[in-house]
Design a protein around this motif. Structure first.
Motif, PDB file in Angstrom:
ATOM      1  N   ALA A 198       0.836  -1.399  -0.133  1.00 22.90           N
ATOM      2  CA  ALA A 198       0.043  -0.026  -0.072  1.00 22.90           C
ATOM      3  C   ALA A 198       0.748   1.192   0.247  1.00 22.90           C
ATOM      4  O   ALA A 198       0.211   2.325  -0.018  1.00 22.90           O
ATOM      5  CB  ALA A 198      -0.791   0.093   1.194  1.00 22.90           C
ATOM      6  N   VAL A 199       2.284   1.199   0.065  1.00 20.75           N
ATOM      7  CA  VAL A 199       2.953   2.396   0.304  1.00 20.75           C
ATOM      8  C   VAL A 199       4.198   2.090  -0.505  1.00 20.75           C
ATOM      9  O   VAL A 199       4.631   1.016  -0.826  1.00 20.75           O
ATOM     10  CB  VAL A 199       3.340   2.608   1.807  1.00 20.75           C
ATOM     11  N   ALA A 200       4.437   3.065  -1.068  1.00 23.45           N
ATOM     12  CA  ALA A 200       5.766   3.157  -2.249  1.00 23.45           C
ATOM     13  C   ALA A 200       7.131   3.977  -1.737  1.00 23.45           C
ATOM     14  O   ALA A 200       6.857   5.178  -1.339  1.00 23.45           O
ATOM     15  CB  ALA A 200       5.325   3.422  -3.511  1.00 23.45           C
ATOM     16  N   ARG A 201       8.055   3.601  -2.262  1.00 22.75           N
ATOM     17  CA  ARG A 201       9.315   4.259  -2.132  1.00 22.75           C
ATOM     18  C   ARG A 201       9.662   4.137  -3.546  1.00 22.75           C
ATOM     19  O   ARG A 201      10.049   3.293  -4.099  1.00 22.75           O
ATOM     20  CB  ARG A 201      10.424   3.838  -1.259  1.00 22.75           C
ATOM     21  N   ILE A 202       9.955   5.741  -4.388  1.00 22.22           N
ATOM     22  CA  ILE A 202      10.508   5.746  -5.528  1.00 22.22           C
ATOM     23  C   ILE A 202      11.842   6.424  -5.508  1.00 22.22           C
ATOM     24  O   ILE A 202      11.789   7.299  -5.083  1.00 22.22           O
ATOM     25  CB  ILE A 202       9.627   6.492  -6.429  1.00 22.22           C
ATOM     26  N   THR A 203      12.896   5.451  -5.961  1.00 19.82           N
ATOM     27  CA  THR A 203      14.244   6.130  -5.795  1.00 19.82           C
ATOM     28  C   THR A 203      14.802   6.431  -7.370  1.00 19.82           C
ATOM     29  O   THR A 203      14.705   5.467  -8.087  1.00 19.82           O
ATOM     30  CB  THR A 203      15.088   5.144  -5.051  1.00 19.82           C
ATOM     31  N   PHE A 204      15.179   7.643  -7.422  1.00 22.07           N
ATOM     32  CA  PHE A 204      15.989   8.209  -8.682  1.00 22.07           C
ATOM     33  C   PHE A 204      17.584   8.227  -8.359  1.00 22.07           C
ATOM     34  O   PHE A 204      17.855   8.948  -7.408  1.00 22.07           O
ATOM     35  CB  PHE A 204      15.352   9.501  -8.971  1.00 22.07           C
ATOM     36  N   THR A 205      18.180   7.486  -9.293  1.00 19.08           N
ATOM     37  CA  THR A 205      19.840   7.702  -9.178  1.00 19.08           C
ATOM     38  C   THR A 205      20.157   7.908 -10.508  1.00 19.08           C
ATOM     39  O   THR A 205      19.896   7.412 -11.694  1.00 19.08           O
ATOM     40  CB  THR A 205      20.125   6.273  -8.491  1.00 19.08           C
ATOM     41  N   ALA A 206      21.273   8.564 -10.357  1.00 14.46           N
ATOM     42  CA  ALA A 206      22.006   8.993 -11.499  1.00 14.46           C
ATOM     43  C   ALA A 206      23.611   9.366 -11.210  1.00 14.46           C
ATOM     44  O   ALA A 206      23.951  10.349 -10.913  1.00 14.46           O
ATOM     45  CB  ALA A 206      21.344  10.508 -12.407  1.00 14.46           C
ATOM     46  N   GLY A 207      24.252   8.271 -11.390  1.00 15.21           N
ATOM     47  CA  GLY A 207      25.793   8.393 -11.077  1.00 15.21           C
ATOM     48  C   GLY A 207      26.024   8.992  -9.746  1.00 15.21           C
ATOM     49  O   GLY A 207      25.271   8.618  -8.782  1.00 15.21           O
ATOM     50  N   SER A 208      26.880   9.763  -9.600  1.00 13.05           N
ATOM     51  CA  SER A 208      27.147  10.367  -8.152  1.00 13.05           C
ATOM     52  C   SER A 208      26.127  11.683  -7.967  1.00 13.05           C
ATOM     53  O   SER A 208      26.311  12.235  -6.668  1.00 13.05           O
ATOM     54  CB  SER A 208      28.603  10.716  -7.920  1.00 13.05           C
ATOM     55  N   ALA A 209      25.739  12.177  -8.914  1.00 12.39           N
ATOM     56  CA  ALA A 209      24.937  13.381  -8.852  1.00 12.39           C
ATOM     57  C   ALA A 209      23.535  13.346  -8.129  1.00 12.39           C
ATOM     58  O   ALA A 209      23.142  14.413  -7.743  1.00 12.39           O
ATOM     59  CB  ALA A 209      24.708  14.171 -10.191  1.00 12.39           C
ATOM     60  N   LEU A 210      22.899  12.305  -8.150  1.00 11.05           N
ATOM     61  CA  LEU A 210      21.686  12.236  -7.714  1.00 11.05           C
ATOM     62  C   LEU A 210      21.231  10.680  -7.257  1.00 11.05           C
ATOM     63  O   LEU A 210      21.317   9.711  -7.716  1.00 11.05           O
ATOM     64  CB  LEU A 210      20.661  12.441  -9.064  1.00 11.05           C
ATOM     65  N   THR A 211      20.759  10.896  -5.952  1.00 13.93           N
ATOM     66  CA  THR A 211      20.093   9.844  -5.355  1.00 13.93           C
ATOM     67  C   THR A 211      18.966  10.323  -4.313  1.00 13.93           C
ATOM     68  O   THR A 211      19.389  10.842  -3.309  1.00 13.93           O
ATOM     69  CB  THR A 211      21.171   9.093  -4.437  1.00 13.93           C
ATOM     70  N   TYR A 212      17.899  10.321  -4.908  1.00 10.60           N
ATOM     71  CA  TYR A 212      16.674  11.044  -4.365  1.00 10.60           C
ATOM     72  C   TYR A 212      15.569  10.060  -4.264  1.00 10.60           C
ATOM     73  O   TYR A 212      15.296   9.235  -5.160  1.00 10.60           O
ATOM     74  CB  TYR A 212      16.399  12.249  -4.881  1.00 10.60           C
ATOM     75  N   SER A 213      14.918   9.933  -3.006  1.00 13.62           N
ATOM     76  CA  SER A 213      13.682   9.035  -3.030  1.00 13.62           C
ATOM     77  C   SER A 213      12.302   9.754  -2.517  1.00 13.62           C
ATOM     78  O   SER A 213      12.405  10.683  -1.734  1.00 13.62           O
ATOM     79  CB  SER A 213      14.021   7.856  -1.773  1.00 13.62           C
ATOM     80  N   TYR A 214      11.359   9.190  -2.995  1.00 11.78           N
ATOM     81  CA  TYR A 214      10.134   9.871  -2.485  1.00 11.78           C
ATOM     82  C   TYR A 214       9.079   8.451  -1.941  1.00 11.78           C
ATOM     83  O   TYR A 214       9.136   7.488  -2.658  1.00 11.78           O
ATOM     84  CB  TYR A 214       9.262  10.099  -3.710  1.00 11.78           C
ATOM     85  N   TYR A 215       8.755   9.011  -0.865  1.00 11.72           N
ATOM     86  CA  TYR A 215       7.749   8.106  -0.009  1.00 11.72           C
ATOM     87  C   TYR A 215       6.453   8.451  -0.063  1.00 11.72           C
ATOM     88  O   TYR A 215       6.065   9.731   0.135  1.00 11.72           O
ATOM     89  CB  TYR A 215       8.005   8.146   1.416  1.00 11.72           C
ATOM     90  N   GLU A 216       5.621   7.759  -0.850  1.00 12.62           N
ATOM     91  CA  GLU A 216       4.002   8.072  -1.122  1.00 12.62           C
ATOM     92  C   GLU A 216       3.292   6.979  -0.971  1.00 12.62           C
ATOM     93  O   GLU A 216       3.615   5.643  -1.234  1.00 12.62           O
ATOM     94  CB  GLU A 216       4.019   8.646  -2.626  1.00 12.62           C
ATOM     95  N   PRO A 217       2.012   7.047  -0.290  1.00 10.38           N
ATOM     96  CA  PRO A 217       0.944   5.903  -0.462  1.00 10.38           C
ATOM     97  C   PRO A 217       0.737   5.412  -2.109  1.00 10.38           C
ATOM     98  O   PRO A 217       0.590   6.457  -2.865  1.00 10.38           O
ATOM     99  CB  PRO A 217      -0.096   6.716   0.064  1.00 10.38           C
ATOM    100  N   CYS A 218       0.202   4.344  -2.080  1.00  8.27           N
ATOM    101  CA  CYS A 218      -0.085   3.962  -3.533  1.00  8.27           C
ATOM    102  C   CYS A 218      -1.490   4.382  -3.698  1.00  8.27           C
ATOM    103  O   CYS A 218      -2.530   4.486  -2.926  1.00  8.27           O
ATOM    104  CB  CYS A 218      -0.072   2.403  -3.522  1.00  8.27           C
TER     105      CYS A 218
END
Length: 634
Positions: free
Chosen positions: A180-200
């Motif tokens: 019921a709950v999600a973590r979406i993680t975006f990664t791009a090399g060393s420049a980006l590691t960012y996560s969103y925690y959101e309900p489905c």
């Protein structure tokens, strides 16, 4: 769900302060510096959340050296700047850089004709926790995933998005119904590691997608993704967990990218009524990509169009818009009568309307909008695009003996494309030789000075056995032609009535996108944009964006079209005529030298957000027409 089209914000590329001519330098013999040194020559900063987004600062000093070997600090006088679209700006006279976008960027300092270089690496590392996600759920999502994995259904793997299409939607199949709950993680090399925690969120069509988890993210985040995508793809990983912290699963990574080039101008398209519409049966809607618009708007409905004579259907048909967006034309009453109307877009009023029999079914405008080429029953005619609709000569292209249709005048006026075909006896007997249906068509190209045809037409896509090639459109720089090709082997449109044939060029299920240079040559299938080698999803009526940009050193175009493919886990698709088409667009990237593509230059297509008030009963959206701007309407 609210859709936003986020306007691109371009940071200032530096502010001139003083001393660019070197006249206030006092080093040694004075005057012009011989060298500029920027310190530090490389630096790294981390973006932090701010009121208006993400931000970080980095101070620089600039030293000038002179011919006599002396040097001095010229930070207050030099001009410092980053690339125009880097998100880096400088406070005048201070050397203080402010960065707002993740990525690797060059920094330049100049004074008196001398320049110096440095670089800045901007990182975004962190997370956003959405409303409704508890600390326990966040901690569970950061745990060790189990053996069952969710799968990402949207975006398509390898897709390229423009920076201003929003929101960002991620669709994933749950690996367990309790998730019921999600973590979406975006990664791009060393420049980006960012996560969103959101309900489905559930699918708007749960009967088709009972296992869907849909997460909608802030569209402004696309600017961060575009900042890093020039160097590398963005990896997307989805984790899902049950509300009690169990059933944790992690997807395989999916790669996508975001281009700094936005969609621009106005996109006008034909739409049919959905279940929530009661005021029209057909209409022309439009997007304005220059502003922050939540949804497209209905520009003109069939109910508000000029009334057709009794006994005819009150509907708007094929439309065309002048390249500057100022004039709109469309057929009335269906293809057979060929009634026609020309509109002033800004005033939403008819400049001319004619109910002359078989006047026009399709049209295309000259660059300045002063002339039209209209098509009626296989004849192309040059006309004045004013209240007279005056015929300006004999039928066009007498050197082509076959009937002609699907005219397209290139936006810069250099060429006119059209198709020719041989009507079948069945179509002739049934009165279907309107130019809508063009079985076995081939594509021609003729030169133009922007106001008239200046030479004979030449064949650029010859007839192919058991197939038809149709709906040509020319890119803004006159380099490429995108068109449709469909197979006469089927399938057919059994419930379509009009245009039911497998390869009549009218809503063909097997339609797939192709591209060919304007000068002719091998036609290349846009396999990735089509979805597969044989998509069978009615990829129809392609139209180029009104401009182009660059991505990773290549020339980047966007092409819009209609398709019956599935939109992730929100809207089912079909390989027959049982679903209504939606608008999609795909990136096409080619060598900037103008070299002819030898393999597929396209990216997987993405859905155009906001096009339907309800995906439970969507409209049928077809035939996009793209202009350089969306004229304000009074």
């Amino acid at each position: 769900m609210k859709y936003l089209l986020v306007a691109v914000a371009l940071a200032a590329c530096g502010t001139h302060t003083s001393g660019d001519d070197g006249t206030n330098g006092d080093g040694g013999t004075g005057g012009t510096p011989t060298a500029i040194i920027v310190s530090p020559d490389s630096a790294m900063v981390d973006l932090a959340a701010a009121t208006a987004g993400f931000s970080a600062t980095q101070p620089y000093t600039v030293k000038a050296t002179y011919a006599d070997g002396t040097s001095r600090d010229v930070t207050a006088e030099a001009t410092l700047y980053g690339d125009l679209d880097s998100g880096i700006s400088f406070a005048p006279g201070t050397g203080l850089a402010t960065a707002t976008l993740a990525g690797h960027y060059p920094i330049t300092a100049s004074l008196g004709g001398a320049t110096g270089a440095a670089s800045l690496d901007v990182r975004l590392i962190g997370s956003t926790v959405g409303a409704g996600v508890t600390p326990a759920e966040q901690a569970a999502l950061d745990g060790t995933p189990g053996s069952t994995a969710p799968t990402i259904a949207y975006p398509p793997a390898g897709a390229l998005f423009p920076v201003n299409v929003a929101p960002l939607e991620i669709h994933a199949h749950k690996s367990d119904p309790a998730q019921a709950v999600a973590r979406i993680t975006f990664t791009a090399g060393s420049a980006l590691t960012y996560s969103y925690y959101e309900p489905c969120a559930a699918s708007p069509n749960p009967g088709s997608f009972a296992d869907a988890c849909i997460v909608t993210l802030d569209g402004a985040f696309a600017h961060q993704l575009a900042g890093v995508s020039e160097a590398t793809d963005v990896s997307i990983v989805v984790r899902l967990v049950a509300a009690d912290g169990t059933k944790l699963g992690e997807s395989q990574p999916l790669a996508a990218a975001w281009a700094k080039q936005p969609l621009s101008g106005g996109l006008y398209y034909w739409t049919t009524a959905g279940t929530s519409d009661t005021t029209f049966n057909t209409a022309i809607a439009r997007y304005d990509f220059s502003g922050d618009a939540s949804t497209p708007t209905i520009y003109l409905s069939s109910a508000d169009a000029p009334a057709v004579p009794g006994g005819q259907t009150q509907c708007i048909g094929c439309h065309a818009v002048s390249p500057d967006g100022a004039k709109l034309s469309f057929s009335l009453g269906g293809s057979t009568p060929g009634f026609y109307s020309l509109y002033d877009v800004a005033n939403r009023t008819a400049t001319a309307t004619t109910f002359a029999d078989k006047f026009a079914d399709m049209a295309t405008f000259s660059t300045d909008g002063s002339r039209l080429i209209t098509m009626a029953y296989g004849v192309l005619t040059l006309r004045a695009a004013d209240a007279s609709l005056a015929n300006e000569g004999a039928p066009l292209f007498p050197e082509v003996a076959e009937p002609k249709s699907h005219p397209f005048w290139s936006p810069n006026g250099g060429h006119v494309a059209f198709v020719s075909w041989v009507p079948s006896q069945a179509d002739t007997t049934a009165g279907h030789v309107t130019g809508d249906m063009v079985q076995g068509a081939q594509i021609w190209m003729a030169p133009s000075d922007g106001l008239a045809i200046t030479g004979a037409a030449t064949l650029i896509v010859p007839r192919v056995a058991n197939e038809t090639s149709y709906y040509p459109a020319i890119s803004d720089d006159d380099q490429l032609v995108v068109f449709d090709r469909s197979s006469c082997s089927g399938p057919v449109n059994p419930g379509a009535g009009w245009g039911a044939g497998a390869c009549d060029g009218y809503n063909d299920i097997s339609a797939r996108l192709m591209v060919v240079p304007t000068a002719g040559g091998a036609a290349i299938p846009l396999v990735r944009a089509n979805g597969s080698a044989a998509p069978l999803t009615t990829n129809s009526w392609p139209r180029w964006s009104p401009d182009h940009g660059t991505f990773r050193g290549k020339k980047l175009y966007w092409v819009a079209f209609s398709s019956r493919r599935a939109y992730g886990l929100a809207l089912p698709g079909a390989t027959n005529d049982t679903t209504k088409p939606q608008l999609w667009f795909a990136a096409v990237a080619v060598d900037p030298s103008g070299a002819v593509p030898v393999d597929d230059p396209s990216y997987p297509a993405v859905w155009l957000p906001g096009q339907d008030p309800s995906l439970v009963g969507p409209r049928g959206n077809h035939t996009p027409a793209w202009t350089s701007k969306a004229i304000p309407v009074f």
